[in-house]
Design a protein around this motif. Structure first.
Motif, PDB file in Angstrom:
ATOM      1  N   ASP A 112     -22.818 143.146 109.450  1.00 36.39           N
ATOM      2  CA  ASP A 112     -22.492 141.925 108.713  1.00 36.39           C
ATOM      3  C   ASP A 112     -23.081 142.042 107.318  1.00 36.39           C
ATOM      4  O   ASP A 112     -24.296 142.185 107.154  1.00 36.39           O
ATOM      5  CB  ASP A 112     -23.058 140.692 109.422  1.00 36.39           C
ATOM      6  N   LEU A 113     -22.221 141.980 106.306  1.00 39.57           N
ATOM      7  CA  LEU A 113     -22.657 142.154 104.926  1.00 39.57           C
ATOM      8  C   LEU A 113     -22.493 140.863 104.135  1.00 39.57           C
ATOM      9  O   LEU A 113     -21.517 140.129 104.328  1.00 39.57           O
ATOM     10  CB  LEU A 113     -21.842 143.263 104.248  1.00 39.57           C
ATOM     11  N   VAL A 114     -23.449 140.604 103.251  1.00 37.06           N
ATOM     12  CA  VAL A 114     -23.402 139.453 102.359  1.00 37.06           C
ATOM     13  C   VAL A 114     -23.554 139.962 100.925  1.00 37.06           C
ATOM     14  O   VAL A 114     -24.514 140.685 100.619  1.00 37.06           O
ATOM     15  CB  VAL A 114     -24.514 138.439 102.681  1.00 37.06           C
ATOM     16  N   ALA A 115     -22.623 139.600 100.073  1.00 35.19           N
ATOM     17  CA  ALA A 115     -22.628 140.077  98.699  1.00 35.19           C
ATOM     18  C   ALA A 115     -23.958 139.779  98.007  1.00 35.19           C
ATOM     19  O   ALA A 115     -24.442 138.647  98.031  1.00 35.19           O
ATOM     20  CB  ALA A 115     -21.481 139.443  97.915  1.00 35.19           C
ATOM     21  N   GLY A 116     -24.542 140.803  97.416  1.00 39.87           N
ATOM     22  CA  GLY A 116     -25.766 140.639  96.656  1.00 39.87           C
ATOM     23  C   GLY A 116     -27.040 140.612  97.467  1.00 39.87           C
ATOM     24  O   GLY A 116     -28.129 140.532  96.888  1.00 39.87           O
TER      25      GLY A 116
END
Length: 279
Positions: A112-116
């Motif tokens: 799970d990736l979150v920008a920044g």
């Protein structure tokens, strides 16, 4: 003997951040960090996009270490993107005799990736704790697969997903050792001498600290003294560099706000004293 005063700030490069690719143009950006509290190196990824259950495919991240490290593989602890293993290694090749190359690879996994927001991919420890010069592989200055001693291996870092290759941004600046700016007293050695000592973490919040020792042979026995600011000796012992470097040293009882830590080389008539903030 000559006594000089100096300051210790952040050990390592303090100039430009070297990037092999423009991070603003790369969806996945990697950097190597040294965690002083946990005494470990950490590889982080910062994405420029958000995605749930992102398919992180087969990938490789190569770490370059000084040749002084023993010729053994490194055992990482995996956090994200599957199981990372040190599967390809070249020790002190003719093309770069001062360096070893460790290629950590994974078959990937869901992330799970979150920008920044940075996420830890994997971490690893070295026998001596912190070493100067540990960094990510830089294709602009590190040898390629055809270079002498590289054994035909491609040590470039890469990543992929379910659609193919993904461009990586790489911060190839060596991991630094951040410490508080504290007065240091150096006795018997000229400023800038190869002999160096840095206590970390500083401040120490866990009741222990470690020593990064530079320019001293592994077999040499040094003397460590811990004292209060008014000179009261709380503990003193002798130990060889090969077991002392990076080892956890408990803060002795009786220490208040600051602890004076002195590392001496009796045969060389040299000593370095550093203040450690004890919380």
């Amino acid at each position: 003997m000559k006594t000089v005063n100096a300051l210790v700030g952040v050990l390592g490069l303090t100039g430009l951040s070297y990037l092999t690719q423009a991070q603003s143009q790369s969806p996945l950006n990697l950097r190597l960090h040294f965690n002083t509290e946990l005494n470990r190196y950490e590889v982080y990824v910062k994405p420029t996009f958000s995605a749930q259950r992102y398919t992180w495919g087969p990938s490789q991240v190569t770490v370059v270490v000084p040749k002084e490290l023993a010729d053994i593989t490194i055992s990482p602890h995996s956090s994200q993107a599957g199981v990372w293993l040190d599967q390809s290694v070249v020790y002190s090749p003719a093309a770069a005799p001062d360096r070893d190359f460790h290629a950590f690879s994974t078959q990937g996994g869901k992330v799970d990736l979150v920008a920044g927001e940075e996420q830890l991919l994997f971490e690893f420890t070295l026998a001596k704790g912190y070493l100067e010069g540990v960094r990510l592989f830089d294709p602009a200055k590190d040898p390629g697969s055809a270079a002498p001693g590289m054994k035909g291996g491609d040590f470039s870092s890469y990543a992929s997903n379910d659609k193919g290759d993904v461009k990586l941004g790489l911060n190839t600046r060596p991991a630094e050792l951040p410490v508080a700016v504290e007065a240091v007293r150096s006795t018997g050695a000229e400023p800038g001498a190869s002999f160096g000592v840095v206590a970390y973490p500083n401040p120490s919040v866990s009741g222990v600290f470690r020593l990064h020792l530079k320019g001293i042979p592994d077999k040499e026995v040094v003397q460590v003294q811990m004292a209060t600011l008014n000179g009261k000796v709380l503990k003193q012992f002798d130990e060889s560099v090969e077991t002392l470097a990076g080892r956890a040293i408990p803060v002795p009882g009786g220490a208040s706000t600051y602890l004076l830590v002195t590392v001496s080389r009796p045969e060389k008539r040299e000593a370095i004293t550093q203040k450690v903030l004890v919380k």
